[in-house]
Design an enzyme around this catalytic site. Structure first.
Site, PDB file in Angstrom:
ATOM      1  N   ASN A 171       0.705  -1.289   0.036  1.00  0.00           N
ATOM      2  CA  ASN A 171      -0.079  -0.022  -0.004  1.00  0.00           C
ATOM      3  C   ASN A 171       0.758   1.366   0.119  1.00  0.00           C
ATOM      4  O   ASN A 171       2.115   1.225  -0.092  1.00  0.00           O
ATOM      5  CB  ASN A 171      -1.093   0.110   1.172  1.00  0.00           C
ATOM      6  CG  ASN A 171      -0.154  -0.053   2.539  1.00  0.00           C
ATOM      7  OD1 ASN A 171       0.611   0.885   2.863  1.00  0.00           O
ATOM      8  ND2 ASN A 171      -0.410  -1.151   3.382  1.00  0.00           N
ATOM      9  N   ASP A 240      -4.595  -6.581   5.122  1.00  0.00           N
ATOM     10  CA  ASP A 240      -5.652  -7.179   5.730  1.00  0.00           C
ATOM     11  C   ASP A 240      -5.630  -8.671   5.117  1.00  0.00           C
ATOM     12  O   ASP A 240      -6.224  -9.604   5.767  1.00  0.00           O
ATOM     13  CB  ASP A 240      -7.253  -6.552   5.307  1.00  0.00           C
ATOM     14  CG  ASP A 240      -7.320  -5.262   6.275  1.00  0.00           C
ATOM     15  OD1 ASP A 240      -6.682  -5.430   7.509  1.00  0.00           O
ATOM     16  OD2 ASP A 240      -7.613  -4.486   5.828  1.00  0.00           O
ATOM     17  N   ASP A 266      -4.960  -9.800  12.832  1.00  0.00           N
ATOM     18  CA  ASP A 266      -5.075  -8.429  13.277  1.00  0.00           C
ATOM     19  C   ASP A 266      -4.013  -8.235  14.563  1.00  0.00           C
ATOM     20  O   ASP A 266      -4.190  -8.665  15.628  1.00  0.00           O
ATOM     21  CB  ASP A 266      -6.531  -8.056  13.648  1.00  0.00           C
ATOM     22  CG  ASP A 266      -6.472  -6.555  13.715  1.00  0.00           C
ATOM     23  OD1 ASP A 266      -5.800  -5.957  14.442  1.00  0.00           O
ATOM     24  OD2 ASP A 266      -7.364  -6.033  12.737  1.00  0.00           O
ATOM     25  N   ILE A 267      -3.027  -7.455  14.232  1.00  0.00           N
ATOM     26  CA  ILE A 267      -1.985  -7.328  15.309  1.00  0.00           C
ATOM     27  C   ILE A 267      -2.459  -6.562  16.404  1.00  0.00           C
ATOM     28  O   ILE A 267      -2.141  -6.779  17.503  1.00  0.00           O
ATOM     29  CB  ILE A 267      -0.879  -6.402  14.647  1.00  0.00           C
ATOM     30  CG1 ILE A 267      -0.326  -7.312  13.492  1.00  0.00           C
ATOM     31  CG2 ILE A 267       0.268  -6.267  15.594  1.00  0.00           C
ATOM     32  CD1 ILE A 267       0.672  -6.765  12.614  1.00  0.00           C
ATOM     33  N   LYS A 297     -13.955   0.466  15.562  1.00  0.00           N
ATOM     34  CA  LYS A 297     -12.338  -0.182  15.805  1.00  0.00           C
ATOM     35  C   LYS A 297     -12.116   0.091  17.318  1.00  0.00           C
ATOM     36  O   LYS A 297     -11.673  -0.738  17.850  1.00  0.00           O
ATOM     37  CB  LYS A 297     -11.434   0.416  14.883  1.00  0.00           C
ATOM     38  CG  LYS A 297     -11.694  -0.142  13.428  1.00  0.00           C
ATOM     39  CD  LYS A 297     -10.763   0.734  12.406  1.00  0.00           C
ATOM     40  CE  LYS A 297     -10.910   0.167  11.235  1.00  0.00           C
ATOM     41  NZ  LYS A 297     -10.331   0.819  10.060  1.00  0.00           N
ATOM     42  N   LYS A 301     -11.856  -3.657  18.699  1.00  0.00           N
ATOM     43  CA  LYS A 301     -10.614  -4.111  19.189  1.00  0.00           C
ATOM     44  C   LYS A 301     -10.181  -3.817  20.384  1.00  0.00           C
ATOM     45  O   LYS A 301      -9.274  -3.961  21.023  1.00  0.00           O
ATOM     46  CB  LYS A 301      -9.610  -3.522  18.080  1.00  0.00           C
ATOM     47  CG  LYS A 301      -9.935  -3.891  16.505  1.00  0.00           C
ATOM     48  CD  LYS A 301      -8.839  -3.403  15.786  1.00  0.00           C
ATOM     49  CE  LYS A 301      -9.131  -3.597  14.195  1.00  0.00           C
ATOM     50  NZ  LYS A 301      -7.872  -3.513  13.407  1.00  0.00           N
TER      51      LYS A 301
END
Ligand code: PMT
Length: 361
Positions: A171, A240, A266-267, A297, A301
């Site tokens: 990215n 992702d 997902d870290i 999020k 998370k």
């Protein structure tokens, strides 16, 4: 403003430009609070006198209090900063240097002055430090007392997910935001570990850098370190999804081809779920519904804070020197306006330091 300052610029101009009230009088019977020097001194977190003339330095260093500014200084218990500005000969005069030394001995922090062209046409030391430099000193001090010696783990940059031995998916992250945060944290006295995807930036001074390439490598590096750190800031733009890499270069074929992608771990969510979890700060990069997606999020998370930024716009976000952030935490939010990423990092870090301190007290 002192009487002398109002000779250069009117209080009305300052009021209109800043949108804040301007105080000039020591005792003002018409003001809401006639004893404004006491209430202003109690209200302030820091007192910054910029520009500070030779006359003001002399008065402060000897405890003279014959106007609002000098009285405010005497009444203040908060940290005091002065940014001197005067002709170079006045700055070098032994009596001025004595006054500066006295103020330093009294705990006053002196910012500048800088050397350069002066309004009087002479050249030398005496120019007031640039406002950006003054702000940098203030942010640094505000964060550094809280973050001194605190271990901070930061992830930055993009990940690269190989398709075959010569190609990868990635990215537009340049790493600038994460590297700026690592630099600001180290400047504030924190012990910083930076887990970095592939970027074209020099390693920040006084920071331990762990270089990784893929999301899986970043996951391993972050998870191994997270338990020994007090704060984790996930700035990285982690893939992702990843392909299963082919052993040999994929050959061109006729027609379309289909890539099968697998979800990465997902870290951020994994760090936040640790039993011994650090204070966990995520980022959210969005092209729509910034607030709603960031709050989702934050909740899903289980983060302590999230810094949300618009991406894919003309300014800010990926691979830009500037950015703006909307920062959310439980029952609070703060907008950090578009500015240079180094300055933004200092502002965000100050906010993180405040929330971190609240969480540990
Ligand atoms: O690097 P720059 O060019 O300076 O650009 C800065 C930036 C735009 C990359 C940065 O400000 C930013 O927004 N970083 C987060 C980018 C991102 O991946 O956002 P997201 O909304 O997709 O992910 C949300 C959070 O989950 C992020 O903290 C991300 O690090 C984390 N994540 C995502 C996926 C994954 N597998 N593991 C994660 O930890």
């Amino acid at each position: 403003m002192t009487q002398a300052a109002t000779g250069f610029i009117t209080p009305l101009t300052f009021q209109a430009l800043s949108g804040n009230p301007v105080h000039t009088a020591l005792l003002d019977a018409n003001a809401e609070n006639a004893m404004s020097h006491i209430s202003l001194a109690r209200w302030a977190d820091m007192l910054v006198i910029a520009p500070a003339t030779a006359n003001v330095l002399a008065k402060l260093s000897h405890g003279l209090a014959d106007d609002l500014l000098t009285t405010l200084y005497l009444a203040a218990n908060c940290p005091v900063y002065v940014a001197p500005a005067m002709n170079q000969a006045m700055w070098h005069k032994p009596v001025t240097q004595d006054n500066v030394a006295r103020l330093k001995a009294h705990g006053v922090q002196i910012i500048g002055p800088e050397a350069g062209d002066q309004a009087c046409g002479e050249t030398g030391f005496g120019r007031m430090s640039e406002p950006e430099q003054i702000c940098r000193c203030l942010f640094k001090t505000a964060s550094s007392s809280i973050l001194q010696g605190v271990k901070i783990l930061i992830s930055a940059g993009p990940t690269r997910e190989p398709l075959d031995p010569v190609r990868y998916l990635t990215n537009r992250s340049s790493g600038k935001m994460g590297y700026a945060l690592a630099t600001a944290a180290a400047d504030a006295g924190a012990v910083v570990t930076l887990v970095s995807g592939p970027v074209q930036l020099p390693a920040p001074k006084q920071v331990t850098v762990i270089n990784v390439e893929t999301a899986a490598q970043m996951y391993d590096a972050v998870l191994e370190a997270a338990g020994h750190h007090a704060i984790y800031i996930g700035t990285a733009a982690v893939a992702d999804y990843r392909p299963v890499p082919a052993n040999d270069k994929i050959k061109k074929q006729d027609g379309q081809t289909i890539l099968v992608l697998h979800k990465t771990q997902d870290i951020l969510a994994a760090v936040s779920a640790l039993e011994r979890r650090p204070f966990t700060v995520g980022f959210a990069a969005e092209t729509q519904h910034l607030e709603q997606y960031a709050l989702n999020k934050l909740e899903q998370k289980k983060l302590d804070m999230i810094a949300a930024n618009w991406v894919g716009q003309d300014s800010g976000g990926f691979d830009s020197n500037q950015n703006a952030l909307q920062v959310y935490w439980a029952n609070g939010q703060r907008h950090l306006a578009m500015t240079d990423k180094n300055q933004l990092a200092e502002q965000l870090l100050k906010l993180i330091a405040e929330r971190f301190q609240t969480s540990t007290s």
